[in-house]
Design a protein around this motif. Structure first.
Motif, PDB file in Angstrom:
ATOM      1  N   ARG A  99     -18.355  -1.176  -3.057  1.00 14.40           N
ATOM      2  CA  ARG A  99     -18.100  -2.235  -2.906  1.00 14.40           C
ATOM      3  C   ARG A  99     -19.566  -3.128  -2.845  1.00 14.40           C
ATOM      4  O   ARG A  99     -19.968  -4.222  -2.126  1.00 14.40           O
ATOM      5  CB  ARG A  99     -17.626  -2.545  -1.340  1.00 14.40           C
ATOM      6  CG  ARG A  99     -16.200  -1.922  -1.414  1.00 14.40           C
ATOM      7  CD  ARG A  99     -15.186  -2.485  -2.431  1.00 14.40           C
ATOM      8  NE  ARG A  99     -15.107  -3.870  -2.528  1.00 14.40           N
ATOM      9  CZ  ARG A  99     -14.039  -4.550  -2.764  1.00 14.40           C
ATOM     10  NH1 ARG A  99     -12.859  -3.892  -2.941  1.00 14.40           N
ATOM     11  NH2 ARG A  99     -14.172  -5.705  -2.762  1.00 14.40           N
ATOM     12  N   ASN A 103     -12.004   8.821   8.331  1.00 12.36           N
ATOM     13  CA  ASN A 103     -12.187   8.442   6.825  1.00 12.36           C
ATOM     14  C   ASN A 103     -11.200   9.051   5.921  1.00 12.36           C
ATOM     15  O   ASN A 103     -10.241   9.898   6.431  1.00 12.36           O
ATOM     16  CB  ASN A 103     -13.633   9.362   6.586  1.00 12.36           C
ATOM     17  CG  ASN A 103     -13.733  10.529   7.009  1.00 12.36           C
ATOM     18  OD1 ASN A 103     -12.842  11.564   6.776  1.00 12.36           O
ATOM     19  ND2 ASN A 103     -14.729  11.114   7.619  1.00 12.36           N
ATOM     20  N   ARG A 104     -11.190   9.155   4.705  1.00 12.31           N
ATOM     21  CA  ARG A 104     -10.261   9.653   3.797  1.00 12.31           C
ATOM     22  C   ARG A 104     -10.171  11.135   3.891  1.00 12.31           C
ATOM     23  O   ARG A 104      -9.090  11.976   3.769  1.00 12.31           O
ATOM     24  CB  ARG A 104     -10.811   9.310   2.330  1.00 12.31           C
ATOM     25  CG  ARG A 104     -10.634   7.920   1.993  1.00 12.31           C
ATOM     26  CD  ARG A 104     -11.241   7.517   0.701  1.00 12.31           C
ATOM     27  NE  ARG A 104     -10.795   6.134   0.442  1.00 12.31           N
ATOM     28  CZ  ARG A 104     -11.427   5.005   0.769  1.00 12.31           C
ATOM     29  NH1 ARG A 104     -12.369   5.295   1.920  1.00 12.31           N
ATOM     30  NH2 ARG A 104     -11.193   3.781   0.796  1.00 12.31           N
ATOM     31  N   ARG A 147      -8.866  -0.341   8.572  1.00 12.22           N
ATOM     32  CA  ARG A 147      -9.187   0.744   7.980  1.00 12.22           C
ATOM     33  C   ARG A 147      -8.334   1.670   7.262  1.00 12.22           C
ATOM     34  O   ARG A 147      -8.401   1.971   6.299  1.00 12.22           O
ATOM     35  CB  ARG A 147     -10.091   1.885   8.740  1.00 12.22           C
ATOM     36  CG  ARG A 147     -11.097   1.287   9.470  1.00 12.22           C
ATOM     37  CD  ARG A 147     -12.101   2.207  10.314  1.00 12.22           C
ATOM     38  NE  ARG A 147     -11.140   2.484  11.531  1.00 12.22           N
ATOM     39  CZ  ARG A 147     -11.092   3.383  12.269  1.00 12.22           C
ATOM     40  NH1 ARG A 147     -12.116   4.322  12.258  1.00 12.22           N
ATOM     41  NH2 ARG A 147     -10.346   3.734  13.250  1.00 12.22           N
ATOM     42  N   ALA A 198       1.061  -1.261  -0.111  1.00 11.48           N
ATOM     43  CA  ALA A 198       0.246   0.101  -0.102  1.00 11.48           C
ATOM     44  C   ALA A 198       0.669   1.423   0.223  1.00 11.48           C
ATOM     45  O   ALA A 198       0.307   2.256   0.027  1.00 11.48           O
ATOM     46  CB  ALA A 198      -0.893  -0.005   1.190  1.00 11.48           C
ATOM     47  N   ARG A 231      -4.617   2.316   0.244  1.00 13.60           N
ATOM     48  CA  ARG A 231      -4.752   1.781  -1.028  1.00 13.60           C
ATOM     49  C   ARG A 231      -5.448   2.626  -2.004  1.00 13.60           C
ATOM     50  O   ARG A 231      -5.269   2.826  -3.296  1.00 13.60           O
ATOM     51  CB  ARG A 231      -5.545   0.432  -1.149  1.00 13.60           C
ATOM     52  CG  ARG A 231      -4.731  -0.730  -0.531  1.00 13.60           C
ATOM     53  CD  ARG A 231      -5.186  -1.959  -0.322  1.00 13.60           C
ATOM     54  NE  ARG A 231      -4.194  -3.185  -0.069  1.00 13.60           N
ATOM     55  CZ  ARG A 231      -4.662  -4.476   0.189  1.00 13.60           C
ATOM     56  NH1 ARG A 231      -5.889  -4.493   0.407  1.00 13.60           N
ATOM     57  NH2 ARG A 231      -3.674  -5.008   0.530  1.00 13.60           N
ATOM     58  N   HIS A 232      -6.616   3.498  -1.505  1.00 13.32           N
ATOM     59  CA  HIS A 232      -7.686   4.180  -2.341  1.00 13.32           C
ATOM     60  C   HIS A 232      -8.111   5.338  -1.734  1.00 13.32           C
ATOM     61  O   HIS A 232      -9.026   5.875  -1.116  1.00 13.32           O
ATOM     62  CB  HIS A 232      -9.067   3.364  -2.485  1.00 13.32           C
ATOM     63  CG  HIS A 232      -8.906   2.027  -2.778  1.00 13.32           C
ATOM     64  ND1 HIS A 232      -8.532   1.565  -4.124  1.00 13.32           N
ATOM     65  CD2 HIS A 232      -9.063   0.844  -2.094  1.00 13.32           C
ATOM     66  CE1 HIS A 232      -8.451   0.298  -4.185  1.00 13.32           C
ATOM     67  NE2 HIS A 232      -8.705  -0.111  -3.038  1.00 13.32           N
ATOM     68  N   LEU A 261      -5.524   0.555   5.844  1.00 13.30           N
ATOM     69  CA  LEU A 261      -5.297  -0.098   4.841  1.00 13.30           C
ATOM     70  C   LEU A 261      -6.010   0.271   3.323  1.00 13.30           C
ATOM     71  O   LEU A 261      -5.365   0.526   2.586  1.00 13.30           O
ATOM     72  CB  LEU A 261      -5.100  -1.609   4.882  1.00 13.30           C
ATOM     73  CG  LEU A 261      -4.618  -2.392   3.894  1.00 13.30           C
ATOM     74  CD1 LEU A 261      -2.938  -2.152   3.567  1.00 13.30           C
ATOM     75  CD2 LEU A 261      -4.570  -4.064   4.233  1.00 13.30           C
ATOM     76  N   ASP A 262      -7.114   0.316   3.868  1.00 11.70           N
ATOM     77  CA  ASP A 262      -8.187   0.418   2.658  1.00 11.70           C
ATOM     78  C   ASP A 262      -7.922   2.042   2.268  1.00 11.70           C
ATOM     79  O   ASP A 262      -7.861   2.430   1.099  1.00 11.70           O
ATOM     80  CB  ASP A 262      -9.567   0.286   3.190  1.00 11.70           C
ATOM     81  CG  ASP A 262     -10.610   0.958   1.980  1.00 11.70           C
ATOM     82  OD1 ASP A 262     -10.405   0.206   0.772  1.00 11.70           O
ATOM     83  OD2 ASP A 262     -11.471   1.487   2.028  1.00 11.70           O
ATOM     84  N   ILE A 263      -7.746   3.040   3.178  1.00  7.37           N
ATOM     85  CA  ILE A 263      -7.647   4.459   2.856  1.00  7.37           C
ATOM     86  C   ILE A 263      -6.173   4.611   2.098  1.00  7.37           C
ATOM     87  O   ILE A 263      -5.935   5.409   1.434  1.00  7.37           O
ATOM     88  CB  ILE A 263      -7.604   5.273   4.298  1.00  7.37           C
ATOM     89  CG1 ILE A 263      -8.975   5.387   4.952  1.00  7.37           C
ATOM     90  CG2 ILE A 263      -6.844   6.665   4.106  1.00  7.37           C
ATOM     91  CD1 ILE A 263      -9.123   5.899   6.194  1.00  7.37           C
ATOM     92  N   ALA A 265     -13.862   6.804  -2.129  1.00  7.74           N
ATOM     93  CA  ALA A 265     -14.460   5.586  -1.608  1.00  7.74           C
ATOM     94  C   ALA A 265     -14.798   4.552  -2.737  1.00  7.74           C
ATOM     95  O   ALA A 265     -15.117   5.194  -3.768  1.00  7.74           O
ATOM     96  CB  ALA A 265     -15.797   5.710  -0.739  1.00  7.74           C
ATOM     97  N   ILE A 266     -14.744   3.460  -2.603  1.00  7.50           N
ATOM     98  CA  ILE A 266     -14.652   2.304  -3.726  1.00  7.50           C
ATOM     99  C   ILE A 266     -16.197   1.676  -3.571  1.00  7.50           C
ATOM    100  O   ILE A 266     -16.668   1.584  -2.407  1.00  7.50           O
ATOM    101  CB  ILE A 266     -13.528   1.335  -3.575  1.00  7.50           C
ATOM    102  CG1 ILE A 266     -12.264   1.948  -3.759  1.00  7.50           C
ATOM    103  CG2 ILE A 266     -13.955   0.075  -4.506  1.00  7.50           C
ATOM    104  CD1 ILE A 266     -11.525   1.314  -4.776  1.00  7.50           C
TER     105      ILE A 266
END
Length: 197
Positions: A189, A149-150, A175, A27, A181-182, A177-179, A186-187
């Protein structure tokens, strides 16, 4: 802005622990940190395991107690994480821990095994050995909380940059890791929603 992730000093499953380190490297995380704590496992052995399964991730150790070489001006606090959010330290790879100090041979061995990826010094301002020569250059790291959040993450990075920090150190959280990576959005899903009928 570099991102360092503070991993917990204990884990349930070694495979998941190492997979988390590899995922953070993928990441784009700069470094993984462990804190030397009496109630945790041996942080140097844990960092050695991470070094074996990663190739670029730098490895940081937060000593249990402030380094005696860090200078008399730094206040002693029960936890290095409770100190100022930013500082500079002249100390090399030094950390006093269980039994009068971490074995400098073990640190030197880890530095060699990790191909000079070990970060030395005292949080929040580690001295980082760069390249083959293992020279040191001061870096200031800012301790931050896990972002909600982002948008909160973007604000945190912007604030740290304005403060002149080299990087931010954030506790491990899925959380994050998701932020990482992207980071931009928000992706969707919706593909993970299971149909029930």
């Amino acid at each position: 802005m570099k991102v360092g992730v503070l991993f917990p000093s204990r884990f349930e499953d070694p495979g998941e622990f190492l997979a988390d380190a590899r995922a953070m490297e993928t990441a784009g995380v700069d470094s993984v940190w462990l804190q030397d704590a009496d109630d945790g496992l041996d942080p140097l052995l844990m960092l050695a395991a991470i070094a074996a399964v990663t190739s670029q991730l730098r490895l940081g150790l937060i000593p249990q107690y402030p380094s005696p070489l860090a200078g008399a001006s730094q206040a002693k606090s029960p936890s290095p994480l409770a100190g100022a959010s930013q500082a500079k330290s002249p100390s090399p790879l030094v950390g006093e821990g269980r039994g009068g100090g971490l074995d400098q041979r073990r640190i030197a061995t880890l530095q060699q095994l990790s191909r000079n990826r070990m970060i030395g010094g005292q949080f929040p301002s580690p001295l980082v050995g760069e390249g083959q020569g293992g020279g040191y250059s001061p870096e200031s790291w800012q301790r931050v909380e896990v972002p909600a959040n982002r948008d909160a993450w973007a604000s945190t990075l912007e604030r740290a940059q304005k403060d002149g920090a080299h990087g931010v150190l954030v506790p491990f959280d899925p959380r994050l890791l998701d932020i990482l990576r992207h980071p931009d959005d928000a992706i969707d899903r919706s593909d993970l929603i299971l149909a029930q009928g």
